[in-house]
Design an enzyme around this catalytic site. Structure first.
Site, short mmCIF file in Angstrom:
data_model
loop_
_atom_site.label_atom_id
_atom_site.label_comp_id
_atom_site.label_asym_id
_atom_site.label_seq_id
_atom_site.Cartn_x
_atom_site.Cartn_y
_atom_site.Cartn_z
N LYS A 125 -49.66 25.66 2.36
CA LYS A 125 -49.25 26.92 3.02
C LYS A 125 -47.83 27.36 2.65
O LYS A 125 -47.23 28.20 3.34
CB LYS A 125 -49.38 26.83 4.56
CG LYS A 125 -50.76 26.49 5.03
CD LYS A 125 -51.77 27.48 4.57
CE LYS A 125 -52.84 26.84 3.72
NZ LYS A 125 -53.56 27.79 2.86
N SER A 126 -47.31 26.82 1.55
CA SER A 126 -45.97 27.24 1.10
C SER A 126 -46.02 28.44 0.18
O SER A 126 -44.97 28.93 -0.25
CB SER A 126 -45.29 26.10 0.34
OG SER A 126 -45.13 24.99 1.15
N GLY A 127 -47.24 28.87 -0.22
CA GLY A 127 -47.35 29.95 -1.19
C GLY A 127 -47.86 29.43 -2.53
O GLY A 127 -47.63 30.05 -3.58
N THR A 128 -48.56 28.32 -2.48
CA THR A 128 -49.09 27.67 -3.68
C THR A 128 -49.92 28.65 -4.52
O THR A 128 -49.75 28.73 -5.75
CB THR A 128 -50.01 26.49 -3.28
OG1 THR A 128 -49.40 25.79 -2.19
CG2 THR A 128 -50.27 25.57 -4.44
N THR A 129 -50.81 29.38 -3.86
CA THR A 129 -51.72 30.28 -4.57
C THR A 129 -50.93 31.34 -5.36
O THR A 129 -51.24 31.63 -6.51
CB THR A 129 -52.64 30.99 -3.55
OG1 THR A 129 -53.12 30.02 -2.61
CG2 THR A 129 -53.81 31.66 -4.22
N HIS B 190 -49.97 18.57 -4.26
CA HIS B 190 -49.34 18.51 -2.94
C HIS B 190 -48.68 17.13 -2.75
O HIS B 190 -48.14 16.85 -1.69
CB HIS B 190 -50.39 18.69 -1.83
CG HIS B 190 -50.85 20.10 -1.64
ND1 HIS B 190 -50.04 21.20 -1.81
CD2 HIS B 190 -52.05 20.60 -1.23
CE1 HIS B 190 -50.71 22.31 -1.53
NE2 HIS B 190 -51.94 21.98 -1.20
N ARG C 66 -41.08 26.60 1.61
CA ARG C 66 -41.15 27.79 2.47
C ARG C 66 -40.59 27.45 3.84
O ARG C 66 -40.66 26.28 4.28
CB ARG C 66 -42.62 28.24 2.59
CG ARG C 66 -42.80 29.58 3.25
CD ARG C 66 -44.27 29.97 3.34
NE ARG C 66 -44.42 31.34 3.81
CZ ARG C 66 -45.57 31.88 4.17
NH1 ARG C 66 -46.69 31.18 4.09
NH2 ARG C 66 -45.62 33.12 4.59
N ARG D 215 -53.54 35.91 3.65
CA ARG D 215 -53.53 36.41 5.04
C ARG D 215 -52.58 37.59 5.11
O ARG D 215 -52.99 38.71 4.95
CB ARG D 215 -53.15 35.28 6.01
CG ARG D 215 -53.37 35.62 7.47
CD ARG D 215 -52.88 34.50 8.37
NE ARG D 215 -51.46 34.23 8.24
CZ ARG D 215 -50.50 34.82 8.96
NH1 ARG D 215 -50.83 35.68 9.89
NH2 ARG D 215 -49.22 34.54 8.77
N GLY E 128 -48.97 37.21 3.76
CA GLY E 128 -48.10 37.10 2.58
C GLY E 128 -46.70 37.65 2.80
O GLY E 128 -46.13 38.29 1.93
#
Ligand code: A3P
Length: 321
Positions: free
Chosen positions: A66-70, A133, A155, A287, A289
């Site tokens: 959930k740190s902005g990996t994508t 991760h 993040r 979601r 962003g």
């Protein structure tokens, strides 16, 4: 997360000796050498530590969930492969238009799970792009011995908690009900989240980036949101593929940022309607962003508690915006 793999006897034996807690998505988390892993991931971690062979030209994106990996996967792919796949808006064949970033930049933990994401990064010209991760201390020895470069994306933990809360409820089996924000907060605060404690994860890479700035690039989601052009140029320099004056004149930096923007990626058919081979819906990775959404959710008491921990543990980095 949803992918079920058969656990070996070795993994079962190990797990039976480890402290365990209920997972936020399914099953349990197990504390292995200081970090918490979902049951299914323990085996993948052990296998990748044993078998993953890094190459000097590899590029590894390291994050906590959930740190902005994508987003960074998309950015790195577009950046590093820009000679083969022009990121300009006219190029309708760019792989990011038809593949979720997790397919183009797979987790190295998945490489030895027996269920590879396709296409394998080795099918592209070097450098290979992987993500992980894993905390620094748990990276495969071959990564540590190689000259491969690591990009670490961090993040604000307040936004991670809110993102994690939405995400776990989105992908949990309906029959399990929903996690409350209080529950997710409490787990995270105690360090019991996948690949956590978050604080130790971040600090490991932060220290490494200070000791070897040519090997580990430490980037914050918030900085990337605020000055994306500046950060992308820094990233390109770090990876040894700076933008040429001709590319600058052609607007390549803006084209990459536009291609990888939340608006663009989240509205693509592949990311709205398709799934990963694990069964996870691609849309679960998009979601809002934004930076600072925590203000809409966390109570004053939660913020106070987190600020105390951040001050105590992460003062040196100041990840809190
Ligand atoms: P939010 O839940 O706060 O919106 P990860 O990829 O590590 O699982 O992180 C997911 C978070 O990154 C989600 O945050 C998601 O919306 C956000 N995100 C996904 N794509 C993004 C993009 N292109 N730009 C900015 N943020 C993005």
């Amino acid at each position: 997360y949803l992918q079920e793999i058969e656990l070996s006897q070795e993994t079962r034996d190990l797990i039976s000796t480890l402290p365990a807690e209920k997972g936020l998505i399914s099953g349990h988390l197990h504390q292995y050498q200081g970090f918490w892993y979902p049951t299914m991931h323990i085996q993948k971690v052990l296998a990748s530590q044993k078998h993953f062979q890094a190459q000097d030209t590899d590029i590894l994106l390291a994050t906590t969930p959930k740190s902005g990996t994508t987003w960074l996967k998309a950015i790195l792919f577009a950046l590093v492969k820009r000679v083969h796949y022009h990121p300009d808006p006219q190029n309708m064949d760019h792989p990011l238009l038809t593949n979720n970033p997790h397919v183009l930049v797979p987790f190295l933990e998945n490489k030895h799970s027996g269920k590879n994401q396709i296409p394998d990064p080795t099918s592209y010209a070097p450098p290979r792009l992987f993500s992980t991760h894993l905390p620094l201390a748990h990276l495969p020895q071959s990564v540590k011995d190689s000259a491969c470069k690591v990009v670490y994306l961090c993040r604000n933990p307040k936004d991670i908690i809110v993102s994690l809360w939405h995400f776990t409820n989105r992908v949990r089996h309906k029959s399990m009900g929903t996690n409350s924000l209080e529950e997710v907060f409490e787990y995270f605060r105690r360090g019991v989240s996948g690949y956590g404690p978050f604080w130790d994860h971040v600090l490991g890479y932060w220290k490494e980036s200070l000791e070897g700035p040519e090997t580990v690039f430490f980037l914050k989601y918030e900085e990337m949101k605020e000055k994306p052009g500046l950060q992308l140029r820094r990233l390109a320099e770090f990876l040894g593929c700076p933008f040429s004056p001709k590319e600058e004149a052609q607007g390549v930096v803006d084209n990459i940022l536009r291609l990888c923007s939340f608006e663009n990626l989240s509205n693509l058919d592949v990311n709205k309607n398709e799934k990963l081979s694990t069964g996870m819906e691609n849309s679960a990775f998009f979601r809002r962003g934004e930076a600072g959404d925590w203000r809409n959710y966390l109570t004053a008491e939660m913020v106070e508690q987190l600020d105390r921990i951040i001050e105590e543990k992460l003062q040196v980095i100041c990840v809190c915006a």
